[in-house]
Write an enzyme that holds these catalytic residues in place. Structure first.
Site, PDB file in Angstrom:
ATOM      1  N   SER A 141       0.941  -1.200  -0.009  1.00 23.88           N
ATOM      2  CA  SER A 141      -0.070  -0.163   0.195  1.00 23.88           C
ATOM      3  C   SER A 141       0.833   1.092   0.133  1.00 23.88           C
ATOM      4  O   SER A 141       2.171   1.022   0.294  1.00 23.88           O
ATOM      5  CB  SER A 141      -0.863  -0.131   1.394  1.00 23.88           C
ATOM      6  OG  SER A 141      -1.520   1.226   1.287  1.00 23.88           O
ATOM      7  N   TYR A 154      -1.866  -1.775  10.349  1.00 28.51           N
ATOM      8  CA  TYR A 154      -1.724  -1.833   8.773  1.00 28.51           C
ATOM      9  C   TYR A 154      -0.640  -1.527   7.942  1.00 28.51           C
ATOM     10  O   TYR A 154       0.328  -2.021   7.112  1.00 28.51           O
ATOM     11  CB  TYR A 154      -2.906  -1.038   8.117  1.00 28.51           C
ATOM     12  CG  TYR A 154      -3.329  -1.146   6.642  1.00 28.51           C
ATOM     13  CD1 TYR A 154      -4.293  -2.401   6.381  1.00 28.51           C
ATOM     14  CD2 TYR A 154      -2.878  -0.355   5.735  1.00 28.51           C
ATOM     15  CE1 TYR A 154      -4.332  -2.385   4.878  1.00 28.51           C
ATOM     16  CE2 TYR A 154      -3.278  -0.279   4.351  1.00 28.51           C
ATOM     17  CZ  TYR A 154      -4.001  -1.646   4.107  1.00 28.51           C
ATOM     18  OH  TYR A 154      -4.404  -1.622   2.803  1.00 28.51           O
TER      19      TYR A 154
HETATM   20  P1  NAP Z   1     -11.689  -6.146  -0.348  1.00 27.25           P
HETATM   21  O1  NAP Z   1     -12.488  -5.941  -1.286  1.00 27.25           O
HETATM   22  O2  NAP Z   1     -12.106  -6.164   0.844  1.00 27.25           O
HETATM   23  O3  NAP Z   1     -10.753  -7.513  -0.600  1.00 27.25           O
HETATM   24  C1  NAP Z   1     -10.013  -8.019   0.482  1.00 27.25           C
HETATM   25  C2  NAP Z   1      -9.981  -9.594   0.056  1.00 27.25           C
HETATM   26  O4  NAP Z   1      -8.986 -10.103   1.049  1.00 27.25           O
HETATM   27  C3  NAP Z   1     -11.235 -10.179  -0.097  1.00 27.25           C
HETATM   28  O5  NAP Z   1     -11.022 -11.134  -1.172  1.00 27.25           O
HETATM   29  C4  NAP Z   1     -11.084 -11.256   1.070  1.00 27.25           C
HETATM   30  O6  NAP Z   1     -11.734 -12.579   0.927  1.00 27.25           O
HETATM   31  C5  NAP Z   1      -9.723 -11.490   1.282  1.00 27.25           C
HETATM   32  N1  NAP Z   1      -9.311 -11.909   2.870  1.00 27.25           N
HETATM   33  C6  NAP Z   1      -9.427 -11.314   3.822  1.00 27.25           C
HETATM   34  N2  NAP Z   1      -9.161 -11.950   4.958  1.00 27.25           N
HETATM   35  C7  NAP Z   1      -8.686 -13.154   4.475  1.00 27.25           C
HETATM   36  C8  NAP Z   1      -8.370 -14.043   5.116  1.00 27.25           C
HETATM   37  N3  NAP Z   1      -8.147 -14.402   6.479  1.00 27.25           N
HETATM   38  N4  NAP Z   1      -8.066 -15.301   4.200  1.00 27.25           N
HETATM   39  C9  NAP Z   1      -8.232 -15.301   2.942  1.00 27.25           C
HETATM   40  N5  NAP Z   1      -8.693 -14.131   2.276  1.00 27.25           N
HETATM   41  C10 NAP Z   1      -8.988 -13.010   2.957  1.00 27.25           C
HETATM   42  O7  NAP Z   1     -10.441  -5.021  -0.254  1.00 27.25           O
HETATM   43  P2  NAP Z   1      -9.442  -4.713  -1.640  1.00 27.25           P
HETATM   44  O8  NAP Z   1      -9.223  -3.108  -1.477  1.00 27.25           O
HETATM   45  O9  NAP Z   1      -9.562  -5.221  -3.046  1.00 27.25           O
HETATM   46  O10 NAP Z   1      -8.201  -5.122  -0.923  1.00 27.25           O
HETATM   47  C11 NAP Z   1      -7.010  -5.995  -1.567  1.00 27.25           C
HETATM   48  C12 NAP Z   1      -5.774  -5.648  -0.988  1.00 27.25           C
HETATM   49  O11 NAP Z   1      -5.645  -4.323  -1.442  1.00 27.25           O
HETATM   50  C13 NAP Z   1      -5.695  -5.709   0.380  1.00 27.25           C
HETATM   51  O12 NAP Z   1      -4.486  -6.428   0.701  1.00 27.25           O
HETATM   52  C14 NAP Z   1      -5.601  -4.283   0.749  1.00 27.25           C
HETATM   53  O13 NAP Z   1      -4.923  -4.075   1.966  1.00 27.25           O
HETATM   54  C15 NAP Z   1      -4.909  -3.671  -0.299  1.00 27.25           C
HETATM   55  N6  NAP Z   1      -5.080  -2.314  -0.563  1.00 27.25           N
HETATM   56  C16 NAP Z   1      -6.383  -1.691  -0.725  1.00 27.25           C
HETATM   57  C17 NAP Z   1      -6.634  -0.294  -0.978  1.00 27.25           C
HETATM   58  C18 NAP Z   1      -7.878   0.188  -1.104  1.00 27.25           C
HETATM   59  O14 NAP Z   1      -8.116   1.486  -1.010  1.00 27.25           O
HETATM   60  N7  NAP Z   1      -8.973  -0.617  -1.131  1.00 27.25           N
HETATM   61  C19 NAP Z   1      -5.587   0.399  -0.742  1.00 27.25           C
HETATM   62  C20 NAP Z   1      -4.206  -0.041  -0.629  1.00 27.25           C
HETATM   63  C21 NAP Z   1      -4.182  -1.555  -0.297  1.00 27.25           C
HETATM   64  P3  NAP Z   1     -12.886 -13.293   1.782  1.00 27.25           P
HETATM   65  O15 NAP Z   1     -13.499 -12.323   2.424  1.00 27.25           O
HETATM   66  O16 NAP Z   1     -13.422 -14.374   0.778  1.00 27.25           O
HETATM   67  O17 NAP Z   1     -12.192 -14.116   2.588  1.00 27.25           O
END
Ligand code: NAP
Length: 253
Positions: A141, A154
């Site tokens: 991130s 985080y």
């Molecule tokens: P999201 O839509 O909430 O997706 C999160 C994913 O992580 C889901 O597919 C969830 O799958 C999975 N997950 C969570 N806990 C888990 C566990 N214990 N075991 C297996 N899978 C798990 O959020 P996103 O924004 O796409 O996030 C994806 C990545 O991008 C994350 O690492 C996040 O920190 C990073 N990120 C996001 C942003 C942002 O602004 N959105 C910014 C920077 C970085 P299930 O619910 O099916 O388990």
């Protein structure tokens, strides 16, 4: 078809950035294994990819559990015969100061992002070493590079991924394996909606505050997927140990 013949394993493929990346990888010719805990959302991503003519499977797995990670890698190899790309993308966020953060929230943040990436890499790297070919990408991130309000756990997890990728890049270049991080800024996914709720903020007001960056907007999952495709494909053939920031200028500000 920049990933023609390749096999990709994606954690957190049931939602947001992981889902968009799985769909793009499949359009680029990869066979895709997606993991997550939510089987309904996982099977729906697989159905969408299959309907569009791609090849995908869902493996229910919690990245915090070593046995699940091992099983996810084994199931991918059983289904597709190899693993060329590992996208360690699962993550969770609890907006808390250190005094407010519970031990359970700290553990979940570190275990999903950092330990999950370790476990998935631990079981995938031997497959890639035997192939003498592979690409690992961790989702870090912008907050892995700079601090952020209510982000101590985080930031610790995401910063850890950046130096972990560098160490892995050094160890495995000789095996034909590249290891990089993608560092998104605020992206329109369920994580952001959930973050607004956890902060007790109105979603629209929260999204306006997230857009306060040089480009004046938040990003889309598709924009991150395209950058992950760059890291996964031969287009980035001389890149390893790098952290690619894709954030509309957020950390440049
Ligand atoms: P999201 O839509 O909430 O997706 C999160 C994913 O992580 C889901 O597919 C969830 O799958 C999975 N997950 C969570 N806990 C888990 C566990 N214990 N075991 C297996 N899978 C798990 O959020 P996103 O924004 O796409 O996030 C994806 C990545 O991008 C994350 O690492 C996040 O920190 C990073 N990120 C996001 C942003 C942002 O602004 N959105 C910014 C920077 C970085 P299930 O619910 O099916 O388990």
């Amino acid at each position: 078809m920049r990933l023609d013949g390749r096999v990709a394993l994606i954690t957190g493929g049931t939602s947001g950035i992981g889902k968009a990346t799985a769909e793009l990888f499949a359009r680029e010719g990869a066979r895709v294994a997606i993991t997550g805990r939510n089987a309904e959302r996982g099977e729906s991503v697989v159905a969408d990819i299959t309907r569009a003519g791609g090849s995908a499977i869902f493996i229910a797995a919690d990245v915090r559990a070593a046995a699940d990670c091992r099983r996810a890698v084994e199931a991918t190899v059983t289904a597709f015969g190899r693993v060329d790309i590992l996208f360690n993308n699962a993550g969770v966020f609890f907006p808390k100061t250190v005094p407010d953060c519970t031990e359970a929230e700290w553990d979940e943040t570190i275990d999903v992002s950092l330990k999950g990436a370790f476990l998935m890499s631990k079981y995938t790297l031997p497959v890639m070493i035997a192939q003498h070919r592979g690409v690992v990408i961790h989702t870090s991130s912008g907050w892995g590079l700079v601090g952020g309000a209510l982000g101590a756990a985080y930031c610790a997890a995401k910063g850890g991924l950046i130096v972990m990728a560098k160490a892995m890049a050094i160890d495995h270049a000789k095996h034909g394996i590249r290891v990089n991080c993608i560092c998104p800024g605020d992206i329109e996914t369920p994580m952001l909606d959930d973050d607004a709720k956890k902060r007790g903020m109105d979603l629209d007001a929260y999204l306006v505050s997230c857009a306060d960056r040089p480009m004046g907007r938040i990003g889309t999952p598709a924009e991150i997927a395209k950058s992950v495709l760059f890291l996964a494909s031969d287009d980035s053939s001389f890149m390893t140990g790098a952290a690619l920031v894709v954030d509309g200028g957020g950390v440049a500000d």
